[in-house]
Every structure is written in structure tokens, then in C-alpha cells.
Design a protein around this motif. Structure first.
Motif, short mmCIF file in Angstrom:
data_model
loop_
_atom_site.label_atom_id
_atom_site.label_comp_id
_atom_site.label_asym_id
_atom_site.label_seq_id
_atom_site.Cartn_x
_atom_site.Cartn_y
_atom_site.Cartn_z
N ALA A 238 0.89 -1.18 -0.17
CA ALA A 238 0.10 -0.10 -0.20
C ALA A 238 0.68 1.26 0.07
O ALA A 238 0.69 2.14 -0.62
N LEU A 239 1.89 1.32 0.85
CA LEU A 239 2.94 2.51 0.72
C LEU A 239 3.62 2.64 -0.62
O LEU A 239 3.67 3.80 -0.75
N ARG A 240 4.01 1.69 -1.34
CA ARG A 240 4.43 1.63 -2.51
C ARG A 240 3.59 2.13 -3.40
O ARG A 240 3.85 3.15 -4.24
N ARG A 241 2.38 1.76 -3.27
CA ARG A 241 1.06 2.28 -4.47
C ARG A 241 0.95 3.88 -3.94
O ARG A 241 0.94 4.52 -4.93
N VAL A 242 1.10 4.23 -2.83
CA VAL A 242 0.77 5.72 -2.47
C VAL A 242 2.10 6.44 -3.11
O VAL A 242 1.88 7.63 -3.68
N ALA A 243 3.08 5.88 -2.82
CA ALA A 243 4.38 6.56 -3.39
C ALA A 243 4.69 6.74 -4.77
O ALA A 243 5.10 7.75 -5.36
N ALA A 244 3.79 5.73 -5.42
CA ALA A 244 3.76 5.95 -6.99
C ALA A 244 2.53 6.68 -7.43
O ALA A 244 2.28 6.80 -8.77
N GLY A 245 1.98 7.18 -6.70
CA GLY A 245 0.63 8.13 -7.20
C GLY A 245 -0.64 7.40 -7.01
O GLY A 245 -1.50 8.01 -7.52
N GLY A 246 -0.68 6.25 -6.48
CA GLY A 246 -2.09 5.69 -6.47
C GLY A 246 -2.57 5.73 -4.96
O GLY A 246 -2.26 6.84 -4.25
N THR A 247 -3.67 5.05 -4.84
CA THR A 247 -4.33 5.34 -3.47
C THR A 247 -4.34 4.00 -2.49
O THR A 247 -4.34 2.93 -3.23
N ALA A 248 -4.60 3.95 -1.25
CA ALA A 248 -4.92 3.06 -0.53
C ALA A 248 -5.53 3.54 0.72
O ALA A 248 -5.24 4.09 1.53
N LEU A 249 -7.09 3.18 0.60
CA LEU A 249 -7.95 3.61 1.77
C LEU A 249 -8.65 2.53 2.24
O LEU A 249 -9.10 1.53 1.53
N ASP A 250 -8.67 2.45 3.79
CA ASP A 250 -9.47 1.34 4.23
C ASP A 250 -10.88 1.53 4.05
O ASP A 250 -11.36 2.58 4.02
N PRO A 251 -11.64 0.43 3.84
CA PRO A 251 -13.00 0.61 3.61
C PRO A 251 -13.78 1.35 4.62
O PRO A 251 -14.85 1.90 4.59
N GLU A 252 -13.37 1.31 6.01
CA GLU A 252 -14.06 1.78 7.10
C GLU A 252 -13.66 3.23 7.03
O GLU A 252 -14.69 3.97 7.30
N VAL A 253 -12.48 3.82 6.58
CA VAL A 253 -12.35 5.30 6.29
C VAL A 253 -13.34 5.65 5.15
O VAL A 253 -14.00 6.72 5.59
N VAL A 254 -13.41 5.08 4.25
CA VAL A 254 -14.28 5.45 3.11
C VAL A 254 -15.82 5.41 3.63
O VAL A 254 -16.40 6.53 3.36
N SER A 255 -16.17 4.65 4.54
CA SER A 255 -17.66 4.76 4.94
C SER A 255 -18.03 5.75 5.90
O SER A 255 -19.08 6.40 5.72
N GLN A 256 -16.84 5.96 6.79
CA GLN A 256 -17.06 7.13 7.55
C GLN A 256 -17.05 8.44 7.08
O GLN A 256 -17.78 9.42 7.21
N LEU A 257 -16.23 8.69 5.85
CA LEU A 257 -15.93 9.81 4.82
C LEU A 257 -17.49 9.97 4.28
O LEU A 257 -17.74 11.21 4.28
N PHE A 258 -18.03 9.01 3.76
CA PHE A 258 -19.27 9.05 3.13
C PHE A 258 -20.07 9.44 3.93
O PHE A 258 -21.24 10.28 3.61
N SER A 259 -20.40 9.09 5.11
CA SER A 259 -21.49 9.21 6.13
C SER A 259 -21.22 10.69 6.50
O SER A 259 -22.35 11.57 6.61
N ALA A 260 -20.22 11.27 6.76
CA ALA A 260 -19.79 12.86 7.13
C ALA A 260 -20.19 13.67 6.06
O ALA A 260 -20.86 14.77 6.12
N SER A 261 -19.98 13.14 4.83
CA SER A 261 -20.48 13.95 3.75
C SER A 261 -21.83 14.08 3.46
O SER A 261 -22.43 15.21 3.25
N ARG A 262 -22.53 13.07 3.62
CA ARG A 262 -24.12 13.03 3.74
C ARG A 262 -24.46 13.77 4.75
O ARG A 262 -25.43 14.52 4.38
N ARG A 263 -24.00 14.10 5.86
CA ARG A 263 -24.46 14.90 6.99
C ARG A 263 -24.24 16.29 6.52
O ARG A 263 -25.11 17.22 6.91
N ARG A 264 -23.02 16.59 5.96
CA ARG A 264 -22.66 18.03 5.59
C ARG A 264 -23.80 18.28 4.45
O ARG A 264 -24.08 19.43 4.30
N SER A 265 -24.02 17.56 3.41
CA SER A 265 -24.98 17.91 2.35
C SER A 265 -26.19 18.05 3.01
O SER A 265 -27.13 19.18 2.49
N ALA A 266 -26.60 17.51 4.05
CA ALA A 266 -27.98 17.57 4.67
C ALA A 266 -28.15 18.92 5.28
O ALA A 266 -29.10 19.65 4.96
N LEU A 267 -27.00 19.18 5.98
CA LEU A 267 -26.93 20.68 6.62
C LEU A 267 -27.00 21.69 5.52
O LEU A 267 -27.58 22.81 5.70
#
Length: 216
Positions: free
Chosen positions: A119-148
């Protein structure tokens, strides 16, 4: 691949450095705070930085704010956030600036150092490495901000007074309107926050919680 590590725990910092070096990763510096991280990156020009979120002096979000600074540098440095926590405010900003060369992994969910190194090598090469739990919480936070964001200015004012514990009568008096008008605003808030009537949850409390989470 050359990396810099920012981790306030000396044991974790040194242990991670040793594990990475055994797998052919050059650790140019391993530091314990955000200022030292920025200085080490400026000095060593690494391919990527591994950054914990909660660094001295306040142990809140110094690491994540430093990561945002690194991503906005020229040229940007690959950043792999490695933490116990998901901090949505700056994480969304970090990813919003462009997800190339960005990773966010949770310490408790990394069980294979080989996968971490990949994952570190992928990030260093310009790729991404995101834990699914991080994605889930960011999505939930985005939906809350959109509602506000969907609320009208008056609905935001009503919600702010609800957060202060004001009754409908007190809110009506504050705006010199009828209680029926306040009830209409609150009903609109419930609708936009997707809070239908429920026997198990108090919608007024849930709406206030959404407001506090979105404003955090």
C-alpha cells in the motif's frame, strides 16, 4: 523507495522503521511531531510520508493538517495516514485536494506488513490505499454535511437554537413568529435530515446531533 515516518510513540515508530527496512524501504527519518515531519520532508525529499493523526503538542489533528500541507507542496509528497482514528474534517480535505498519492489505513486493521508495504509503494507511485472503514465514515460525514447545506438560513437558525435546548415557544419568541411557523421549520429539518417518526429515537435530539457533527 525513501520514506519519512511521523509517529509519537517511540516504540511504534522504531518498530515500523525496522520492519520497513527489512523489506527494502529506506527510512530517511522517523520523527515524533508535525514540525519535525515537515522539516524531515524538506530535507530528505522522500517518495512518501507515513503520518499518524494525533501528534504533539495537542495530540488532536496535527498530523493530518501536516499531511494536507505536504499534499499542497510542490512537488506533492505521497502521504499514507496510519492511525487508530478516522478524522473526517481534514481527511475529506486531504482527499478533496486530489486522491492521487494518498492513503489512509487504520492500525488495528493492518495485519500483514507485506500488504502495508505494498500500500505504501502504491501511494508513493501516485496511487491510493484507503481502508473501507475510512471510506464509509467519510461518506457518512459527507452526507451529513450535504443535509446541513440543504437547510435554509432560517432552518439553520432554528436548528442552532434547538441545539441550545430552546423550546418551540422560546424559538418562536426569538424570531417573533408563531409556534406553528417554528413547527413547520422543524418538520422541514426532519425531512431534510431523513428523520421519520420513530418510537425508538427522539427526532429532535437526533437532529441536534446531526447539526453538532456537521459543524464540528
Amino acid at each position: 523507495m525513501r520514506v519519512v515516518i511521523a509517529e509519537d510513540s517511540a516504540i511504534l515508530r522504531d518498530g515500523l522503521a525496522q520492519l520497513l527496512e527489512l523489506r527494502g524501504v529506506e527510512v530517511a527519518a522517523a520523527v515524533g511531531d508535525a514540525d519535525a515531519l515537515l522539516a524531515a520532508v524538506a530535507e530528505h525529499r522522500p517518495d512518501a510520508a507515513i503520518v499518524d493523526i494525533r501528534l504533539p503538542p495537542t495530540h488532536t489533528d496535527e498530523g493530518l493538517r501536516a499531511a494536507v500541507t505536504l499534499r499542497r507542496a510542490s512537488p506533492p509528497v505521497g502521504v499514507l495516514i496510519f492511525s487508530q482514528y478516522v478524522e473526517t474534517k481534514y481527511a475529506a480535505q486531504l482527499l478533496g485536494d486530489g486522491s492521487a498519492g494518498v492513503g489512509y489505513l487504520l492500525k488495528e486493521r493492518v495485519v500483514d506488513i507485506g500488504e502495508f508495504t505494498e500500500a505504501l509503494r502504491r501511494v508513493a507511485a501516485g496511487g491510493t490505499a484507503l481502508d473501507p472503514e475510512v471510506v464509509s465514515q467519510l461518506f457518512s460525514a459527507s452526507r451529513r454535511r450535504s443535509a446541513l447545506d440543504a437547510l435554509t438560513p432560517r432552518e439553520r437558525e432554528v436548528l442552532a437554537l434547538m441545539a441550545e435546548g430552546r423550546t418551540n415557544q422560546a424559538i418562536a419568541a426569538a424570531f417573533t413568529v408563531s409556534e406553528r411557523a417554528v413547527e413547520k421549520h422543524i418538520a422541514n429539518i426532519f425531512t431534510k435530515f431523513d428523520l421519520p417518526p420513530s418510537e425508538t429515537g427522539h427526532r429532535r435530539v437526533l437532529a441536534v446531533l446531526r447539526y453538532l457533527e456537521s459543524a464540528a
